[in-house]
Design a protein around this motif. Sequence first.
Motif, short mmCIF file in Angstrom:
data_model
loop_
_atom_site.label_atom_id
_atom_site.label_comp_id
_atom_site.label_asym_id
_atom_site.label_seq_id
_atom_site.Cartn_x
_atom_site.Cartn_y
_atom_site.Cartn_z
N LYS A 68 -11.89 -3.63 20.21
CA LYS A 68 -11.47 -4.46 21.34
C LYS A 68 -11.24 -3.61 22.59
N GLN A 69 -10.65 -2.44 22.41
CA GLN A 69 -10.44 -1.56 23.55
C GLN A 69 -11.77 -1.13 24.14
N ARG A 70 -12.75 -0.84 23.29
CA ARG A 70 -14.07 -0.45 23.81
C ARG A 70 -14.72 -1.60 24.56
N GLU A 71 -14.58 -2.83 24.05
CA GLU A 71 -15.12 -3.99 24.76
C GLU A 71 -14.52 -4.13 26.15
N VAL A 72 -13.20 -3.98 26.22
CA VAL A 72 -12.54 -4.10 27.52
C VAL A 72 -12.96 -2.97 28.44
N ASN A 73 -13.09 -1.76 27.91
CA ASN A 73 -13.54 -0.64 28.73
C ASN A 73 -14.90 -0.93 29.36
N GLU A 74 -15.80 -1.53 28.59
CA GLU A 74 -17.12 -1.87 29.12
C GLU A 74 -17.02 -2.91 30.22
N LEU A 75 -16.15 -3.90 30.03
CA LEU A 75 -15.94 -4.91 31.08
C LEU A 75 -15.38 -4.28 32.35
N ILE A 76 -14.43 -3.37 32.16
CA ILE A 76 -13.82 -2.71 33.31
C ILE A 76 -14.84 -1.86 34.05
N LEU A 77 -15.61 -1.08 33.30
CA LEU A 77 -16.60 -0.20 33.94
C LEU A 77 -17.64 -1.01 34.68
N ALA A 78 -18.02 -2.18 34.13
CA ALA A 78 -19.02 -3.02 34.77
C ALA A 78 -18.52 -3.59 36.08
N ARG A 79 -17.22 -3.91 36.15
CA ARG A 79 -16.73 -4.56 37.36
C ARG A 79 -16.10 -3.58 38.34
N THR A 80 -16.03 -2.29 37.99
CA THR A 80 -15.46 -1.31 38.92
C THR A 80 -16.52 -0.38 39.49
N GLU A 81 -17.76 -0.76 39.39
CA GLU A 81 -18.83 0.06 39.94
C GLU A 81 -18.62 0.23 41.45
#
Length: 484
Positions: A68-81
């Motif tokens: 779950k933490q990895r999923e959230v990290n991917e979401l965060i990285l995608a929206r903080t470009e």
Amino acid sequence: MVDFQLGAWLLVALHALLVLIATVYVSANRRPSAAIAWVLAIIFIPYLGVLIFLLVGVGRLPKARREKQREVNELILARTEGLDQVSHRDEWPAWLGSAVRLNRNLGALPMVGGNRVELLPDYEDSIMRMVQAVDEATEFVHVQFYILVLDSVTQPFFDALARAVQRGVQVKVLSDYLACLMLPRRKETLAALADMGAEWHALLPLRFWKGQWRRPDMRNHRKLLVVDGRLGFSGSQNMIDATYLKPGNLKRGLRWHELMMRIEGPAVRELNAVFLADWYSETNEVLPFDTSPIVLDPAPDLLDAQVLPSGPSFENDNNLKLYAMLIQKAERRVSITSPYFVPEESTMLAIVTAASRGVEVELFASHIGDQALVYHAQRSYYEELLRAGVSIYLYAEPTVLHAKHFTIDDDVSVVGSSNMDIRSFSLNMEVSVLVHGADFVRRMREVQDGYRANSSKVELADWLGRPAGAKVFDNLARLTSSLQ
């Protein structure tokens, strides 16, 4: 007689096999000091040692939680470009860029500019500033505290949450399951949240009948409040009376001294991302991440800040790597405040090395402690620090200095929930904020000057002359710190 001897040999063989298996299993991906401590425990108290290891020997959260933490990290990285276009990059020390990249790679959150950060060192005033912020909420209030208790001091905060719900504001609340279970007024606290209509969930619950089980001493130690994604609070303070309402504390007159931050600017939504990750982990509900464009204000009085989540849901010890790196990069001064100072080997080496190469290093801790083993383990490090030239200041009793922060040279600070100890580095879920800004460090120095004025300085000769019994107890307590 033969049967007895055969049984004895079988027990010896079983013990040897147990130690062999334990040695191979325990040593995998574990610090040598911790592995040796566990193996010794299993050798000398074999069955009890194995039982304790099975209970508290696993240093990461279950795989599903880490996923779950990895999923959230991917979401965060995608929206903080592109959000790492900070305002004052040209003013950074040469090494800070690599520290920012380290934090981004490990914790997924960027360094962002355009922030105002106010320090809140007064316990009850900090709560009232949070009350004021909640009373200004129009969309949502996200509350997350390791300890959350309704009492006479925190009543105004709970009242503000109730008023927010009445205005139609969404109020979501997280607090650590075990921490609140062990303190008074839990039923009253949860009843108040339910009555007002706030949505509350426990962090890291231990309910095996629901499949919620893990190493029980892993806790979510974060403290944060986010209002509408525009105002944020974070630091060391729990939402409870400064005595923690414990009879022993009341009898001794103990009160906790903290440091919180009020943050305004783009870093607030990064702080909110930490809450959203924990909310998803506990509820399976993915709340929307703010993806609106950020227009950075280049005003010279605004600060660059980077939120750093860490803990056993990550694959790396995020805060350990950052802290060790920052201390290694210091050129002039390192000022550390940590109520529980039981450093991992690399951090201790960085501190001693910095002092040995001429950096002015000081440590602020408390003269008294509320956790006996940690308190005595911490004292076992003082001799090595003093011999290296580190200045140690012990805050006067009966106040417990519970603030957690440190400053590097003249323009870099870290403030948050993380102690400089093995537990915070590996077992607790923490959140800290890295801040760049000379004026902010100046304000931090003023806070630290206040600590120094209310502390006694530890001198090496006096420390070496303390009673032999105290030395023995300190050193024995230190051994327990390796059982991670």
